[in-house]
Enzyme design. Structure first.
Site, PDB file in Angstrom:
ATOM      1  N   GLU A   1      35.393  37.063  69.155  1.00  0.00           N
ATOM      2  CA  GLU A   1      35.143  38.243  68.861  1.00  0.00           C
ATOM      3  C   GLU A   1      35.573  38.948  67.581  1.00  0.00           C
ATOM      4  O   GLU A   1      36.193  39.735  67.364  1.00  0.00           O
ATOM      5  CB  GLU A   1      35.266  39.247  69.645  1.00  0.00           C
ATOM      6  CG  GLU A   1      35.100  39.852  71.239  1.00  0.00           C
ATOM      7  CD  GLU A   1      35.668  40.487  71.691  1.00  0.00           C
ATOM      8  OE1 GLU A   1      36.028  41.609  71.942  1.00  0.00           O
ATOM      9  OE2 GLU A   1      34.986  39.860  73.474  1.00  0.00           O
TER      10      GLU A   1
ATOM     11  N   HIS B   1      42.298  34.228  69.337  1.00  0.00           N
ATOM     12  CA  HIS B   1      42.252  35.573  69.777  1.00  0.00           C
ATOM     13  C   HIS B   1      43.505  36.166  69.864  1.00  0.00           C
ATOM     14  O   HIS B   1      43.753  36.499  70.778  1.00  0.00           O
ATOM     15  CB  HIS B   1      42.405  35.441  71.916  1.00  0.00           C
ATOM     16  CG  HIS B   1      41.694  36.116  72.907  1.00  0.00           C
ATOM     17  ND1 HIS B   1      40.811  35.709  72.950  1.00  0.00           N
ATOM     18  CD2 HIS B   1      41.547  37.424  72.974  1.00  0.00           C
ATOM     19  CE1 HIS B   1      39.891  36.571  74.057  1.00  0.00           C
ATOM     20  NE2 HIS B   1      40.626  37.943  73.444  1.00  0.00           N
TER      21      HIS B   1
ATOM     22  N   TYR C   1      29.871  43.300  78.499  1.00  0.00           N
ATOM     23  CA  TYR C   1      30.259  44.081  79.508  1.00  0.00           C
ATOM     24  C   TYR C   1      29.504  45.386  79.713  1.00  0.00           C
ATOM     25  O   TYR C   1      29.867  45.731  81.235  1.00  0.00           O
ATOM     26  CB  TYR C   1      32.166  44.601  78.873  1.00  0.00           C
ATOM     27  CG  TYR C   1      33.077  43.913  79.034  1.00  0.00           C
ATOM     28  CD1 TYR C   1      33.318  43.312  80.068  1.00  0.00           C
ATOM     29  CD2 TYR C   1      33.491  42.661  77.414  1.00  0.00           C
ATOM     30  CE1 TYR C   1      34.408  42.310  80.082  1.00  0.00           C
ATOM     31  CE2 TYR C   1      33.843  42.008  77.782  1.00  0.00           C
ATOM     32  CZ  TYR C   1      35.092  41.534  79.082  1.00  0.00           C
ATOM     33  OH  TYR C   1      36.356  40.743  78.904  1.00  0.00           O
TER      34      TYR C   1
ATOM     35  N   ARG D   1      38.873  28.764  80.580  1.00  0.00           N
ATOM     36  CA  ARG D   1      38.992  29.025  78.761  1.00  0.00           C
ATOM     37  C   ARG D   1      40.308  30.256  78.756  1.00  0.00           C
ATOM     38  O   ARG D   1      40.862  31.197  79.443  1.00  0.00           O
ATOM     39  CB  ARG D   1      37.579  30.210  78.433  1.00  0.00           C
ATOM     40  CG  ARG D   1      37.202  30.341  77.074  1.00  0.00           C
ATOM     41  CD  ARG D   1      36.871  31.689  76.501  1.00  0.00           C
ATOM     42  NE  ARG D   1      37.010  32.482  75.932  1.00  0.00           N
ATOM     43  CZ  ARG D   1      36.877  33.518  74.762  1.00  0.00           C
ATOM     44  NH1 ARG D   1      36.152  33.975  76.302  1.00  0.00           N
ATOM     45  NH2 ARG D   1      37.231  33.657  73.935  1.00  0.00           N
TER      46      ARG D   1
ATOM     47  N   ASN E   1      30.378  37.593  74.933  1.00  0.00           N
ATOM     48  CA  ASN E   1      31.694  38.274  75.584  1.00  0.00           C
ATOM     49  C   ASN E   1      30.586  39.986  75.963  1.00  0.00           C
ATOM     50  O   ASN E   1      29.696  40.278  75.485  1.00  0.00           O
ATOM     51  CB  ASN E   1      32.396  38.929  75.211  1.00  0.00           C
ATOM     52  CG  ASN E   1      33.665  37.879  74.915  1.00  0.00           C
ATOM     53  OD1 ASN E   1      32.897  36.319  75.863  1.00  0.00           O
ATOM     54  ND2 ASN E   1      34.873  37.798  74.512  1.00  0.00           N
TER      55      ASN E   1
ATOM     56  N   GLU F   1      32.600  35.932  78.796  1.00  0.00           N
ATOM     57  CA  GLU F   1      33.944  37.114  79.398  1.00  0.00           C
ATOM     58  C   GLU F   1      32.622  37.591  79.921  1.00  0.00           C
ATOM     59  O   GLU F   1      31.702  38.397  79.357  1.00  0.00           O
ATOM     60  CB  GLU F   1      34.397  37.574  78.411  1.00  0.00           C
ATOM     61  CG  GLU F   1      35.783  37.534  77.289  1.00  0.00           C
ATOM     62  CD  GLU F   1      36.790  37.866  77.112  1.00  0.00           C
ATOM     63  OE1 GLU F   1      36.363  39.054  76.969  1.00  0.00           O
ATOM     64  OE2 GLU F   1      37.165  37.337  75.609  1.00  0.00           O
TER      65      GLU F   1
HETATM   66  O1  IFM Z   1      40.184  41.935  76.770  1.00  0.00           O
HETATM   67  C1  IFM Z   1      39.916  41.871  76.657  1.00  0.00           C
HETATM   68  C2  IFM Z   1      39.243  40.510  75.461  1.00  0.00           C
HETATM   69  O2  IFM Z   1      40.513  40.138  74.821  1.00  0.00           O
HETATM   70  C3  IFM Z   1      38.278  40.178  74.653  1.00  0.00           C
HETATM   71  N1  IFM Z   1      36.838  40.474  75.062  1.00  0.00           N
HETATM   72  C4  IFM Z   1      37.605  42.058  75.980  1.00  0.00           C
HETATM   73  C5  IFM Z   1      38.019  42.172  76.671  1.00  0.00           C
HETATM   74  C6  IFM Z   1      38.560  43.515  77.702  1.00  0.00           C
HETATM   75  O3  IFM Z   1      38.749  44.655  76.704  1.00  0.00           O
END
Ligand code: IFM
Length: 463
Positions: free
Chosen positions: A169, A124, A298, A80, A296, A366
């Site tokens: 995002e 992006h 985290y 990606r 995405n 992500e």
């Molecule tokens: O680096 C970023 C990415 O560009 C978008 N999602 C979160 C990642 C980590 O912060």
């Protein structure tokens, strides 16, 4: 960790790695590329840690062959990347800059030759500066320009790229960019942020139509839905979670997958939620059917009620909900300060499907962690915390699939250490280390772990 510890995934599941244009490409003025809002933002004193810029980044623009070789050795099914709008249209309008498209064509051909499926993100975050000067995402015209740019890209690459992601995002573009001001263009304006959120969705819908008209196969959008937890079980904190839900999640998910604007928007935004930027028919446009939704993920966010500190209602909500976040202190954190709580990944996905029964299949576009990596005396990077993070999050993902969530793929963030926006080069997310003096690439232990995981998956799928 032995191969017995590898989580199991269904046959046909896609493994990949992800990056984004401004974070890795460098070559900021090569071959006719115009300036983006990030070029501008990085040049404003105090915006980015250490005054870092994406001028050189990982120099992927010139080293893409080496990077594709790393992907091939990793054994991923898909890569990606994102297309930089200012390479294609240096001022955001008009005919395509052929040299910009040539670069992505070279990259795509290199990937295909290595049997890696390209997955292209169209936006992006690197908006052409010229469009920001005309109002940026606050104005509807930018959504229309985005569709034109999309048509130019798919016209050149559509015969070789199957998977398309319109936006990455949009929460960050609208709220971190126009309300919190920590991303380009770096303003603090509540009304502008709400208009931007809507125009991003309109741009998405128009781009989906342009992609479909060109015969694109697999189309989706990438969101970063949050798993929001109240700090305490009080009415005030639960109300804060509801406001944060609207801000982070419902503003995107409701129009995309439930055919409505967010239910609690008045509670969250008060008089700002007047919808003056909406037009009849927009919900149909935004709700164009998708083939997948990119997620995405985290970390979870713990939310506590906090007094509104900004007297200006135009900036208040987005800024203050952010300020209301209080991190959990009973878990490990990455160098981003993000708490590591893998089971919230399962909960988020299960809950998403429960709330949005018409959600298309999910692709994790992500997931990864920034860690304090060092090169050891043996010349290697033993990033055990990242390996544990990936292992535990992939295990949580497998649990979500087991619980019935239709997840089709996973992309690790990121292939390379790269420009982490306001944190510059200080935070490292890569499974490959980049030495920013020499630009040498050094695969970390996490790269080897991920490679073994993929190998193990293939063996189990085709014994
Ligand atoms: O680096 C970023 C990415 O560009 C978008 N999602 C979160 C990642 C980590 O912060």
């Amino acid at each position: 960790m032995t191969s017995h510890d590898f989580p199991r995934f269904p046959e046909g599941f896609t493994f990949g790695a992800a990056t984004a244009s401004y974070q890795i490409e460098g070559a900021h003025d090569a071959d006719g590329r115009g300036p983006s809002i990030w070029d501008t933002y990085c040049r404003e004193p105090g915006r980015v840690l250490n005054g870092d810029t994406g001028d050189v980044a990982c120099d992927h623009y010139h080293r893409y062959r080496e990077d594709v070789a790393l992907l091939a050795d990793l054994g991923v099914d898909s890569y990606r990347f994102s297309v930089a709008w200012p390479r294609i249209q240096p001022t955001g309008t008009g005919p395509a800059n052929a040299a910009g498209l040539d670069f992505y064509e070279r990259l795509v051909d290199e990937l295909l030759a290595a049997d890696i499926a390209p997955a292209a993100t169209l936006y992006h975050w690197d908006l052409p500066q010229a469009l920001e000067d005309r109002g940026g995402w606050r104005v509807r015209e930018t959504a229309e320009r985005f569709a034109e740019y999309t048509a130019l890209v798919v016209e050149r690459l559509g015969d070789r790229v199957d998977r398309w992601i319109t936006l990455n995002e949009p929460y960050c573009t609208a709220f971190v960019g126009y309300a919190i001001g920590r991303h380009a263009p770096g303003t603090r304006e509540g009304r502008g942020a709400l208009a931007a959120a809507h125009h991003l969705l309109v741009g998405h819908g128009l781009a989906v139509r342009a992609l479909r008209a060109a015969g694109a196969q697999e189309i989706g959008i990438t969101l970063n839905p949050d798993r929001l937890l109240p700090a305490t079980d009080t009415d005030a904190d639960r109300a804060a979670v509801r406001r944060a839900e609207t801000l982070h999640n419902a503003v995107w998910l409701d129009p995309l997958f439930a055919g409505r604007y967010p239910e609690h928007e008045a509670e969250t935004w008060g008089e700002l939620a007047d919808g003056s930027y909406r037009r009849d028919g927009d919900l149909d446009l935004i709700g164009e059917p998708l083939d997948f939704v990119g997620v995405n993920y985290y970390r979870p966010t713990t939310v506590a009620d906090a007094p509104h500190t900004d007297p200006d209602p135009a900036t208040r909500t987005a800024v203050d909900v952010r300020a209301a976040e209080s991190m959990r202190d009973d878990v490990r954190r990455t160098t981003m300060g993000w708490p590591v709580v893998p089971d919230t990944f399962t909960d988020l996905l299960v809950d998403l499907v429960r709330r949005y029964p018409t959600l298309p299949p999910v692709i994790i576009t992500e997931n990864g962690s920034a860690e304090a990596d060092t090169v050891a005396a043996d010349g290697r990077v033993h990033d055990t915390d990242r390996v544990a993070y990936l292992h535990d999050h992939l295990t949580a993902l497998a649990a979500a699939i087991e619980a019935g969530v239709d997840v089709r793929g996973y992309y690790v963030w990121s292939l390379l250490d790269n420009f982490e926006w306001a944190y510059g080069y200080d935070r490292r997310f890569g499974i490959v280390r980049v030495d920013y003096d020499t630009l040498e690439r050094l695969p970390k232990d996490s790269y080897r772990w991920y490679r073994s995981m993929i190998e193990n998956h293939r063996k189990e799928s085709h014994p």
